[in-house]
Write an enzyme that holds these catalytic residues in place. Structure first.
Site, PDB file in Angstrom:
ATOM      1  N   HIS A   1      -0.499 -20.578 -23.873  1.00 44.85           N
ATOM      2  CA  HIS A   1       0.211 -21.359 -22.856  1.00 44.85           C
ATOM      3  C   HIS A   1      -0.180 -20.918 -21.444  1.00 44.85           C
ATOM      4  O   HIS A   1       0.444 -20.044 -20.854  1.00 44.85           O
ATOM      5  CB  HIS A   1       1.727 -21.195 -23.056  1.00 44.85           C
ATOM      6  CG  HIS A   1       2.543 -22.144 -22.224  1.00 44.85           C
ATOM      7  ND1 HIS A   1       3.818 -22.511 -22.556  1.00 44.85           N
ATOM      8  CD2 HIS A   1       2.268 -22.793 -21.072  1.00 44.85           C
ATOM      9  CE1 HIS A   1       4.297 -23.347 -21.640  1.00 44.85           C
ATOM     10  NE2 HIS A   1       3.371 -23.516 -20.720  1.00 44.85           N
TER      11      HIS A   1
ATOM     12  N   ARG B   1      -4.980 -25.708 -13.997  1.00 40.33           N
ATOM     13  CA  ARG B   1      -5.087 -26.755 -12.950  1.00 40.33           C
ATOM     14  C   ARG B   1      -6.488 -27.342 -12.890  1.00 40.33           C
ATOM     15  O   ARG B   1      -6.977 -27.659 -11.784  1.00 40.33           O
ATOM     16  CB  ARG B   1      -4.736 -26.175 -11.565  1.00 40.33           C
ATOM     17  CG  ARG B   1      -3.589 -25.198 -11.512  1.00 40.33           C
ATOM     18  CD  ARG B   1      -2.270 -25.845 -11.828  1.00 40.33           C
ATOM     19  NE  ARG B   1      -1.142 -24.956 -11.537  1.00 40.33           N
ATOM     20  CZ  ARG B   1       0.061 -25.114 -12.073  1.00 40.33           C
ATOM     21  NH1 ARG B   1       0.281 -26.109 -12.929  1.00 40.33           N
ATOM     22  NH2 ARG B   1       1.043 -24.306 -11.766  1.00 40.33           N
TER      23      ARG B   1
ATOM     24  N   ASN C   1      -1.075 -30.634 -17.790  1.00 43.22           N
ATOM     25  CA  ASN C   1      -0.556 -31.194 -16.524  1.00 43.22           C
ATOM     26  C   ASN C   1      -1.556 -30.969 -15.398  1.00 43.22           C
ATOM     27  O   ASN C   1      -1.282 -30.325 -14.395  1.00 43.22           O
ATOM     28  CB  ASN C   1       0.825 -30.615 -16.181  1.00 43.22           C
ATOM     29  CG  ASN C   1       0.847 -29.110 -16.080  1.00 43.22           C
ATOM     30  OD1 ASN C   1      -0.028 -28.431 -16.631  1.00 43.22           O
ATOM     31  ND2 ASN C   1       1.819 -28.568 -15.366  1.00 43.22           N
TER      32      ASN C   1
ATOM     33  N   ASP D   1       3.484 -30.703 -21.713  1.00 44.10           N
ATOM     34  CA  ASP D   1       4.099 -29.580 -21.011  1.00 44.10           C
ATOM     35  C   ASP D   1       4.156 -29.774 -19.500  1.00 44.10           C
ATOM     36  O   ASP D   1       3.235 -30.266 -18.877  1.00 44.10           O
ATOM     37  CB  ASP D   1       3.374 -28.263 -21.313  1.00 44.10           C
ATOM     38  CG  ASP D   1       4.081 -27.096 -20.645  1.00 44.10           C
ATOM     39  OD1 ASP D   1       5.318 -27.054 -20.696  1.00 44.10           O
ATOM     40  OD2 ASP D   1       3.409 -26.253 -20.022  1.00 44.10           O
TER      41      ASP D   1
ATOM     42  N   HIS E   1       7.932 -28.732 -24.416  1.00 45.96           N
ATOM     43  CA  HIS E   1       8.639 -28.178 -23.259  1.00 45.96           C
ATOM     44  C   HIS E   1      10.037 -28.783 -23.351  1.00 45.96           C
ATOM     45  O   HIS E   1      10.246 -29.937 -23.000  1.00 45.96           O
ATOM     46  CB  HIS E   1       7.913 -28.626 -21.985  1.00 45.96           C
ATOM     47  CG  HIS E   1       8.657 -28.367 -20.722  1.00 45.96           C
ATOM     48  ND1 HIS E   1       8.228 -27.462 -19.784  1.00 45.96           N
ATOM     49  CD2 HIS E   1       9.794 -28.911 -20.224  1.00 45.96           C
ATOM     50  CE1 HIS E   1       9.083 -27.462 -18.761  1.00 45.96           C
ATOM     51  NE2 HIS E   1      10.039 -28.335 -19.000  1.00 45.96           N
TER      52      HIS E   1
ATOM     53  N   HIS F   1       8.234 -21.477 -24.281  1.00 42.37           N
ATOM     54  CA  HIS F   1       9.040 -20.693 -23.325  1.00 42.37           C
ATOM     55  C   HIS F   1      10.555 -20.822 -23.491  1.00 42.37           C
ATOM     56  O   HIS F   1      11.245 -21.382 -22.638  1.00 42.37           O
ATOM     57  CB  HIS F   1       8.654 -21.004 -21.881  1.00 42.37           C
ATOM     58  CG  HIS F   1       8.452 -22.463 -21.542  1.00 42.37           C
ATOM     59  ND1 HIS F   1       9.326 -23.444 -21.910  1.00 42.37           N
ATOM     60  CD2 HIS F   1       7.468 -23.085 -20.854  1.00 42.37           C
ATOM     61  CE1 HIS F   1       8.885 -24.604 -21.455  1.00 42.37           C
ATOM     62  NE2 HIS F   1       7.754 -24.395 -20.817  1.00 42.37           N
TER      63      HIS F   1
ATOM     64  N   ASP G   1       2.806 -18.630 -19.911  1.00 40.71           N
ATOM     65  CA  ASP G   1       3.112 -19.756 -19.020  1.00 40.71           C
ATOM     66  C   ASP G   1       2.555 -19.475 -17.623  1.00 40.71           C
ATOM     67  O   ASP G   1       3.187 -19.788 -16.614  1.00 40.71           O
ATOM     68  CB  ASP G   1       4.620 -20.036 -18.968  1.00 40.71           C
ATOM     69  CG  ASP G   1       4.938 -21.392 -18.342  1.00 40.71           C
ATOM     70  OD1 ASP G   1       4.004 -22.170 -18.072  1.00 40.71           O
ATOM     71  OD2 ASP G   1       6.133 -21.657 -18.116  1.00 40.71           O
TER      72      ASP G   1
ATOM     73  N   HIS H   1       0.217 -21.076  -8.105  1.00 31.99           N
ATOM     74  CA  HIS H   1       0.505 -22.017  -7.020  1.00 31.99           C
ATOM     75  C   HIS H   1       0.006 -21.419  -5.706  1.00 31.99           C
ATOM     76  O   HIS H   1       0.043 -20.200  -5.530  1.00 31.99           O
ATOM     77  CB  HIS H   1       2.020 -22.251  -6.865  1.00 31.99           C
ATOM     78  CG  HIS H   1       2.616 -23.048  -7.980  1.00 31.99           C
ATOM     79  ND1 HIS H   1       2.336 -24.383  -8.169  1.00 31.99           N
ATOM     80  CD2 HIS H   1       3.469 -22.701  -8.968  1.00 31.99           C
ATOM     81  CE1 HIS H   1       2.998 -24.824  -9.226  1.00 31.99           C
ATOM     82  NE2 HIS H   1       3.688 -23.827  -9.736  1.00 31.99           N
TER      83      HIS H   1
HETATM   84 ZN   LIG Z   1       6.590 -25.803 -19.831  1.00 30.82          ZN
END
Ligand SMILES: [Zn+2]
Length: 442
Positions: free
Chosen positions: A65, A69, A101, A159, A186, A239, A312, A316
């Site tokens: 997980h 990006r 994502n 997710d 998720h 998670h 996870d 950022h």
């Molecule tokens: Zn998630």
């Protein structure tokens, strides 16, 4: 820098293979990317030797997980497969599974293929793509699940979001079962978390922040497990953050459902109190909860209900966190400090020993994502030489400015850590090394 060689000898380490309950001191010899010997009597090598005395020689760590990006057509440039795999290598990980994502989302065979090509070029860790259950992760239109799995997607997930629509979820589970893949959920009922920023409770009220009820996680998890009763797809809850989720998973597993769950370092070491003073570094999805939840997740781990330790990892840019709490991005980076954090939460606390903990980061993780079919997650003569050499007692201070990840958003900055990867080896190549006291990754 990646050093290439034909033969590599790992000498005098504690060789642990959780898959086979192997635990002995000895030598492990790698030749041309393959493990060729595991021996309790000394071996010799013509090429390179790493002194592993006092260290653990483990199957390469697997994180099912992460968020890299990549692709990223949004222009944010938060992370790439190159920087993400460098972070993975520095943290001791040899294989990662990337969540969909991205921009665009991983909802087409073209994107799955592009990731595979970029991963091969980066070569610091094995990278597998997790593809979307719905087009654009919007929850409205089913994605071509059978084709995505055929193209190499290792799992299916939206997710970042859960699948809110029950009918859609039922169709996804059926297709995932038909494809013999796994769905990673998720668990978040979105109708309960509008404007939610942190765990619902007195602290959220005092801070003036939207509360994220614990029921949002349990409801979706229980719904999925009910739907899956008659379908029997492999189902993995990501998670987990609340005690009730552990109970739900326990019940489903006792019914014989192929359901697994995963923990993350922050949900084992931090409570909602870390959000005090509007500390945006502690803003994560699902949110940090309470000490009772931490104890329940640890119990789930000790009982073997939660079988996977993931990160996870969610990088950022600084601007996404350097803002007010309600507007800040959710997530924290994890790859480069997960190993000592899990040691602190689980080994130092007496929940697990090293072989059991490493099992959750190697063969158990591999089994959930089907990576065991590729020989990953274990130490086997004749198998791929993905190995992590761990100095279990190395003491260091977590310093995000030294991370290979482009993300610096880590709530554990300054924390004293014990244990780290001394060398990370993928396919017989050293991808990261702290042998000379500095990381050689990238
Ligand atoms: Zn998630």
């Amino acid at each position: 820098m990646i050093r290439r060689m034909t033969e590599l000898l790992l000498k005098g380490g504690r060789i642990i293979d959780p898959m086979t309950d192997h635990d002995s001191t000895g030598d492990l010899l790698i030749r041309d990317g393959v493990i060729v010997a595991i021996s309790t009597t000394p071996l010799t090598s013509a090429d390179e030797t790493i002194d592993c005395e006092g260290c653990i020689v483990s199957p390469g760590l697997i994180d099912i997980h992460v968020h890299f990006r990549d692709p990223d057509e949004s222009g944010h440039h938060e992370e790439t497969i190159a920087t993400g795999t460098a972070a993975a290598a520095a943290g001791g990980f040899t294989t990662v599974c990337c969540m969909p994502n991205t921009t665009p989302a991983i909802d087409s065979c073209t994107v799955v293929d592009a990731i595979r090509k970029r991963a091969a070029a980066a070569a610091q860790a094995r990278v597998f793509a997790v593809a979307c259950g719905t087009v654009g992760r919007r929850g409205e239109t089913l994605s071509p699940i059978l084709d995505l799995v055929e193209a190499g997607a290792i799992a299916i997930s939206d997710d970042g979001d859960g699948i809110a629509d029950s009918g859609m979820m039922q169709r996804i589970l059926s297709l995932v079962a038909a494809a013999d893949s796994v769905f990673m959920q998720h668990c978040q009922d979105p109708t309960l978390t509008r404007d939610a920023a942190m765990n619902a409770g007195a602290l959220a009220t005092r801070l003036g922040l939207g509360g994220w009820p614990r029921e949002a996680e349990e409801l979706m998890l229980r719904r999925d497990l009910v739907l899956n009763r008659s379908i029997g797809a492999r189902y993995h809850a990501q998670h987990l953050s609340v005690a009730e989720s552990v109970s739900a998973l326990r019940e489903a597993r006792s019914e014989g459902q192929p359901a697994t769950g995963e923990a993350s370092p922050h949900h084992l070491l931090l409570t909602e109190d870390a959000c005090d003073n509007w500390n945006t570094l502690a803003k994560v999805n699902p949110p940090l909860r309470t000490s009772a939840d931490i104890e329940a997740i640890k119990s789930g781990i000790a009982e073997g209900i939660i079988t996977v330790l993931a990160t996870d990892h969610a990088p950022h840019p600084a601007a996404s966190k350097d803002t007010d709490f309600a507007s800040a991005a959710f997530g924290m980076v994890g790859l480069e400090c997960a190993l000592p954090l899990y040691r602190e939460a689980l080994i130092d606390d007496g929940v697990l020993d090293w072989p059991a903990m490493l099992g959750m980061m190697t063969c158990e993780a591999a089994a959930v994502a089907g990576l065991d079919q590729l020989g990953l997650g274990r130490l086997e003569v004749g198998g791929p030489a993905d190995v992590t050499v761990i100095d279990p007692d190395a003491a260091w201070a977590i310093d995000p400015s030294q991370f290979h990840s482009t993300g610096r958003n880590c709530p554990f900055a300054g924390r004293m850590a014990t244990g780290r990867a001394l060398a990370t080896i993928v396919d017989g190549r050293i991808t990261a090394s702290a042998i000379e006291g500095r990381a050689l990754a990238r």
